[in-house]
Design a protein around this motif. Sequence first.
Motif, mmCIF file in Angstrom:
data_model
loop_
_atom_site.group_PDB
_atom_site.id
_atom_site.type_symbol
_atom_site.label_atom_id
_atom_site.label_comp_id
_atom_site.label_asym_id
_atom_site.label_seq_id
_atom_site.Cartn_x
_atom_site.Cartn_y
_atom_site.Cartn_z
ATOM 1 N N LEU A 22 0.829 -1.211 0.000
ATOM 2 C CA LEU A 22 0.000 0.000 0.000
ATOM 3 C C LEU A 22 0.864 1.261 0.000
ATOM 4 N N LEU A 23 1.953 1.226 0.755
ATOM 5 C CA LEU A 23 2.856 2.376 0.798
ATOM 6 C C LEU A 23 3.493 2.623 -0.564
ATOM 7 N N ILE A 24 3.912 1.574 -1.218
ATOM 8 C CA ILE A 24 4.516 1.709 -2.551
ATOM 9 C C ILE A 24 3.492 2.235 -3.550
ATOM 10 N N GLU A 25 2.286 1.698 -3.503
ATOM 11 C CA GLU A 25 1.246 2.163 -4.428
ATOM 12 C C GLU A 25 0.884 3.624 -4.169
ATOM 13 N N ALA A 26 0.854 4.036 -2.914
ATOM 14 C CA ALA A 26 0.573 5.438 -2.595
ATOM 15 C C ALA A 26 1.685 6.336 -3.132
ATOM 16 N N ALA A 29 1.328 6.529 -6.923
ATOM 17 C CA ALA A 29 0.228 7.429 -7.315
ATOM 18 C C ALA A 29 0.631 8.887 -7.110
ATOM 19 N N GLU A 30 1.295 9.154 -6.004
ATOM 20 C CA GLU A 30 1.780 10.520 -5.749
ATOM 21 C C GLU A 30 2.772 10.943 -6.825
ATOM 22 N N GLY A 31 3.675 10.031 -7.183
ATOM 23 C CA GLY A 31 4.658 10.319 -8.225
ATOM 24 C C GLY A 31 4.005 10.572 -9.571
ATOM 25 N N ARG A 32 2.993 9.763 -9.894
ATOM 26 C CA ARG A 32 2.280 9.958 -11.167
ATOM 27 C C ARG A 32 1.603 11.322 -11.211
ATOM 28 N N ALA A 33 0.936 11.698 -10.114
ATOM 29 C CA ALA A 33 0.249 12.993 -10.074
ATOM 30 C C ALA A 33 1.247 14.136 -10.239
ATOM 31 N N VAL A 36 2.517 14.246 -13.898
ATOM 32 C CA VAL A 36 1.560 14.858 -14.826
ATOM 33 C C VAL A 36 1.616 16.376 -14.693
ATOM 34 N N ARG A 37 1.648 16.879 -13.442
ATOM 35 C CA ARG A 37 1.737 18.328 -13.238
ATOM 36 C C ARG A 37 3.015 18.900 -13.852
ATOM 37 N N PHE A 38 4.121 18.196 -13.640
ATOM 38 C CA PHE A 38 5.399 18.667 -14.172
ATOM 39 C C PHE A 38 5.393 18.658 -15.698
ATOM 40 N N ALA A 39 4.926 17.565 -16.286
ATOM 41 C CA ALA A 39 4.935 17.437 -17.739
ATOM 42 C C ALA A 39 4.010 18.457 -18.397
ATOM 43 N N ARG A 40 2.926 18.816 -17.720
ATOM 44 C CA ARG A 40 2.022 19.838 -18.267
ATOM 45 C C ARG A 40 2.729 21.184 -18.420
ATOM 46 N N SER A 41 3.674 21.437 -17.547
ATOM 47 C CA SER A 41 4.386 22.717 -17.619
ATOM 48 C C SER A 41 5.341 22.773 -18.811
ATOM 49 N N LEU A 42 5.586 21.643 -19.427
ATOM 50 C CA LEU A 42 6.464 21.575 -20.598
ATOM 51 C C LEU A 42 5.597 21.399 -21.848
ATOM 52 N N ALA A 43 4.917 22.450 -22.220
ATOM 53 C CA ALA A 43 3.931 22.402 -23.311
ATOM 54 C C ALA A 43 4.552 22.014 -24.655
ATOM 55 N N GLU A 55 7.177 8.979 -17.002
ATOM 56 C CA GLU A 55 7.680 7.690 -16.515
ATOM 57 C C GLU A 55 8.997 7.873 -15.760
ATOM 58 N N ALA A 56 9.897 8.673 -16.319
ATOM 59 C CA ALA A 56 11.175 8.931 -15.647
ATOM 60 C C ALA A 56 10.951 9.636 -14.308
ATOM 61 N N TYR A 57 10.003 10.560 -14.281
ATOM 62 C CA TYR A 57 9.693 11.297 -13.051
ATOM 63 C C TYR A 57 9.182 10.330 -11.982
ATOM 64 N N VAL A 58 8.275 9.449 -12.379
ATOM 65 C CA VAL A 58 7.723 8.468 -11.432
ATOM 66 C C VAL A 58 8.840 7.561 -10.910
ATOM 67 N N ASP A 59 9.704 7.084 -11.797
ATOM 68 C CA ASP A 59 10.815 6.223 -11.384
ATOM 69 C C ASP A 59 11.725 6.948 -10.400
#
Length: 116
Positions: A22-26, A29-33, A36-43, A55-59
Amino acid sequence: MTAMDDRPLDPGALVSELEGHLLIEAARAEGRAEAVRFARSLAWLTDTQREEVEEAYVDNHLALARRSWERTARRGRELRAEYEAAYHALRRRLCTAFLLGAVVLAVVTLGSVGTR
């Protein structure tokens, strides 16, 4: 008993394993969110590039979380060892003081009985 072998189930181990998942999945999910926010800033990124960046950000986020958890666990073990050492030292002192007090009390008691 498990269906796979004859070893008994350890509820504590199962709970710990579940908490870990559960900790890893949380964290994932936090990393994915955050990704997405970071990648949106790179239009200027293409969709494929955005996916790669996410994917690199999440890793990286998971690797950072893992290192943080490992440091926290290591420090917890260090603190436990320190507190256990202090506890044992205090316990030795208390036992020594108790035994010394018992000896003094016995000597005083025997001394007063001998003077009668």
